[in-house]
Design a protein around this motif. Structure first.
Motif, PDB file in Angstrom:
ATOM      1  N   VAL A 331      -1.446   5.786  -7.292  1.00  0.00           N
ATOM      2  CA  VAL A 331      -2.637   5.646  -6.451  1.00  0.00           C
ATOM      3  C   VAL A 331      -2.204   5.636  -4.986  1.00  0.00           C
ATOM      4  CG1 VAL A 331      -4.618   4.202  -5.836  1.00  0.00           C
ATOM      5  CG2 VAL A 331      -3.880   4.358  -8.230  1.00  0.00           C
ATOM      6  N   VAL A 332      -2.759   6.539  -4.193  1.00  0.00           N
ATOM      7  CA  VAL A 332      -2.436   6.624  -2.772  1.00  0.00           C
ATOM      8  C   VAL A 332      -3.330   5.667  -1.988  1.00  0.00           C
ATOM      9  CG1 VAL A 332      -2.474   8.120  -0.738  1.00  0.00           C
ATOM     10  CG2 VAL A 332      -1.584   8.988  -2.912  1.00  0.00           C
ATOM     11  N   LEU A 333      -2.713   4.870  -1.135  1.00  0.00           N
ATOM     12  CA  LEU A 333      -3.446   3.990  -0.230  1.00  0.00           C
ATOM     13  C   LEU A 333      -3.490   4.664   1.140  1.00  0.00           C
ATOM     14  CD1 LEU A 333      -1.919   0.512  -1.194  1.00  0.00           C
ATOM     15  CD2 LEU A 333      -3.687   1.854  -2.339  1.00  0.00           C
ATOM     16  N   ALA A 334      -4.698   4.854   1.652  1.00  0.00           N
ATOM     17  CA  ALA A 334      -4.887   5.619   2.884  1.00  0.00           C
ATOM     18  C   ALA A 334      -5.467   4.752   3.999  1.00  0.00           C
ATOM     19  CB  ALA A 334      -5.814   6.803   2.623  1.00  0.00           C
ATOM     20  N   VAL A 375      -0.716   6.299   3.553  1.00  0.00           N
ATOM     21  CA  VAL A 375       0.245   5.280   3.975  1.00  0.00           C
ATOM     22  C   VAL A 375       1.338   5.074   2.929  1.00  0.00           C
ATOM     23  CG1 VAL A 375       0.523   2.852   4.633  1.00  0.00           C
ATOM     24  CG2 VAL A 375      -1.469   4.159   5.427  1.00  0.00           C
ATOM     25  N   LEU A 376       0.946   4.879   1.680  1.00  0.00           N
ATOM     26  CA  LEU A 376       1.939   4.690   0.618  1.00  0.00           C
ATOM     27  C   LEU A 376       1.315   4.958  -0.739  1.00  0.00           C
ATOM     28  CD1 LEU A 376       1.271   1.681  -0.771  1.00  0.00           C
ATOM     29  CD2 LEU A 376       2.324   0.886   1.329  1.00  0.00           C
ATOM     30  N   SER A 377       2.178   5.070  -1.744  1.00  0.00           N
ATOM     31  CA  SER A 377       1.738   5.291  -3.116  1.00  0.00           C
ATOM     32  C   SER A 377       2.149   4.101  -3.969  1.00  0.00           C
ATOM     33  CB  SER A 377       2.391   6.552  -3.697  1.00  0.00           C
ATOM     34  OG  SER A 377       2.019   7.701  -2.976  1.00  0.00           O
ATOM     35  N   VAL A 378       1.238   3.641  -4.806  1.00  0.00           N
ATOM     36  CA  VAL A 378       1.517   2.561  -5.749  1.00  0.00           C
ATOM     37  C   VAL A 378       1.585   3.179  -7.143  1.00  0.00           C
ATOM     38  CG1 VAL A 378       0.740   0.347  -6.651  1.00  0.00           C
ATOM     39  CG2 VAL A 378       0.249   0.962  -4.276  1.00  0.00           C
ATOM     40  N   ASN A 395      -1.285  -3.578  -9.348  1.00  0.00           N
ATOM     41  CA  ASN A 395      -0.266  -3.396  -8.313  1.00  0.00           C
ATOM     42  C   ASN A 395      -0.888  -3.073  -6.955  1.00  0.00           C
ATOM     43  OD1 ASN A 395       1.687  -3.869 -10.209  1.00  0.00           O
ATOM     44  ND2 ASN A 395       2.305  -1.728 -10.448  1.00  0.00           N
ATOM     45  N   VAL A 396      -1.967  -2.301  -6.968  1.00  0.00           N
ATOM     46  CA  VAL A 396      -2.660  -1.982  -5.713  1.00  0.00           C
ATOM     47  C   VAL A 396      -3.089  -3.266  -5.000  1.00  0.00           C
ATOM     48  CG1 VAL A 396      -4.817  -1.039  -4.773  1.00  0.00           C
ATOM     49  CG2 VAL A 396      -3.427   0.339  -6.333  1.00  0.00           C
TER      50      VAL A 396
END
Length: 413
Positions: A331-334, A375-378, A395-396
């Protein structure tokens, strides 16, 4: 062993993480890298910006192997430059990289080598493009010819939308010179799949499949992004569909690269649509995908570096691939506002050490700060989709920054 890894995103973060697991790897220099990559064992970001700087660094530091993450250096000929200087590098040469560098070239290549794909027309004149749009059935797909960071593909449902899209690409230069020429393509209905293959020019082997989620909003709504998450393996790819892909897309592509005398030691990424009439090739990339890589690499039950070494020695047919019998979801956090104008400079807070791959981050006073759209991937692994979905969104919740946005349906579509 000293490795130079070119790139700065989540894909490079995942590659560095995987390479660091090899006991023979001493140092991984990531150019330009990011503040999060520096947290990975054996890794160090270095501020290099172009192919000549990569070459000088590799020479001065006696780099044993260079691996190219993103498409731009490949299209600009970094492999040709390194090989001219007798340095070992993994990736296709400039002649091969045009498969991604020009969508018009790629479509003509598919047509020439009878590769299953959508019907299309190409245009260098906006008036001719608009005249053609009056005759087509909607929806229709419009693609900028050149590199556009994964955002140069637009699905238009009405003529007014399509005309506006043509103007944005060809007149307003939304994607700069990438939109000087365009492809107008038949809209294919179905399910998308990402199939990354590795090839040494003689042998081609598909890695485990994945499914990207490009749209910004849940339910695949809204504008396309660089990718908001991925599930691996792709649950829609049956053996029958995979056989179709191999016969009508993968093997004809390999034949085409051989006929065109492309020096191809690297990855070929096939974006395909699974339709009621079989697999159709949407596009080529000449490198690992992002965010697909962040889901694929954790499932590898083999040595990633050794696979690259076998490929470079033209011995890919002898390499043994083995995959974990699990599912991976990323899951990408943007940042707020992505894929448009987005905010930067917010502190990232992380607890309980979930598996993360960093993209748009920098480090200031030992604090991670947002510095990009994605920003990052979980990532999480599990035995079933339900279990993996539950794990990854748990985890997110271990990550937080101001304006953090993510899709809530990755793996469910």
């Amino acid at each position: 062993m000293k490795i130079l890894l070119i790139g700065s995103g989540g894909r490079e973060s995942a590659i560095a993480w995987k390479l660091a697991q090899n006991k023979n790897v001493k140092n991984i220099y990531v150019a330009p890298g990011n503040g999060g990559i520096d947290l990975i064992n054996k890794c160090c970001s270095i501020n290099l910006k172009n192919n000549n700087e990569y070459l000088d660094f590799a020479k001065e530091n006696k780099i044993d192997l260079t691996i190219v993450g993103p498409e731009q250096p490949l299209v600009e000929g970094v492999v040709d430059l390194f090989r001219k200087n007798k340095l070992i590098i993994f990736g296709p040469n400039k002649k091969g990289a045009i498969l991604e560098g020009s969508k018009i070239y790629a479509k003509n290549f598919m047509k020439k080598y009878t590769i299953a794909t959508a019907e299309y027309k190409t245009f260098t004149d906006k008036y001719a493009a608009k005249a053609y749009l009056k005759k087509v059935n909607f929806p229709i797909v419009i693609k900028a010819n050149g590199l556009a960071a994964g955002k140069g593909v637009v699905i238009c449902h009405k003529l007014i939308e399509a005309n506006k899209c043509v103007d944005e690409m060809m007149v307003e230069k939304k994607f700069k010179d990438a939109g000087n020429s365009i492809v107008i393509e038949e809209f294919l209905k179905g399910v998308e799949a990402s199939i990354v293959c590795v090839t040494d020019g003689k042998t081609i082997v598909p890695l485990i499949s994945s499914q990207d989620h490009k749209a910004i909003y849940d339910g695949n709504k809204g504008p396309n992004t660089g990718g908001m998450g991925a599930i691996c393996p792709n649950q829609h790819l049956t053996k029958e569909i995979m056989d179709d892909f191999v016969k009508n897309i993968m093997l004809p592509t390999l034949k085409g690269t051989q006929k065109e005398k492309m020096d191809f030691h690297g990855f070929i990424f096939f974006g395909v649509m699974i339709t009621s009439k079989g697999c159709k090739c949407l596009e080529y990339n000449v490198r690992l995908g992002d965010p697909e890589t962040q889901s694929i690499l954790p499932l590898m039950h083999f040595d990633f570096l050794k696979m690259i070494q076998f490929t470079l020695k033209n011995q890919l047919n002898k390499f043994k691939f083995k995959w974990k019998k699990q599912i991976a979801i990323n899951v990408v956090l943007a940042s707020k506002g992505y894929p448009g104008n987005y905010q930067k400079g917010d502190e990232i807070k992380i607890i309980n050490n979930p598996l993360l791959f960093y993209s748009g981050v920098k480090s200031i006073n030992n604090k991670l700060i947002t510095n990009g759209g994605r920003v990052l991937s979980v990532v999480a692994l599990g035995k079933t989709i339900k279990e993996t979905y539950k794990k990854v969104y748990h985890n997110v919740r271990q990550v937080n920054f101001d304006g953090m946005y993510y899709r809530k349906d990755i793996g469910l579509i």
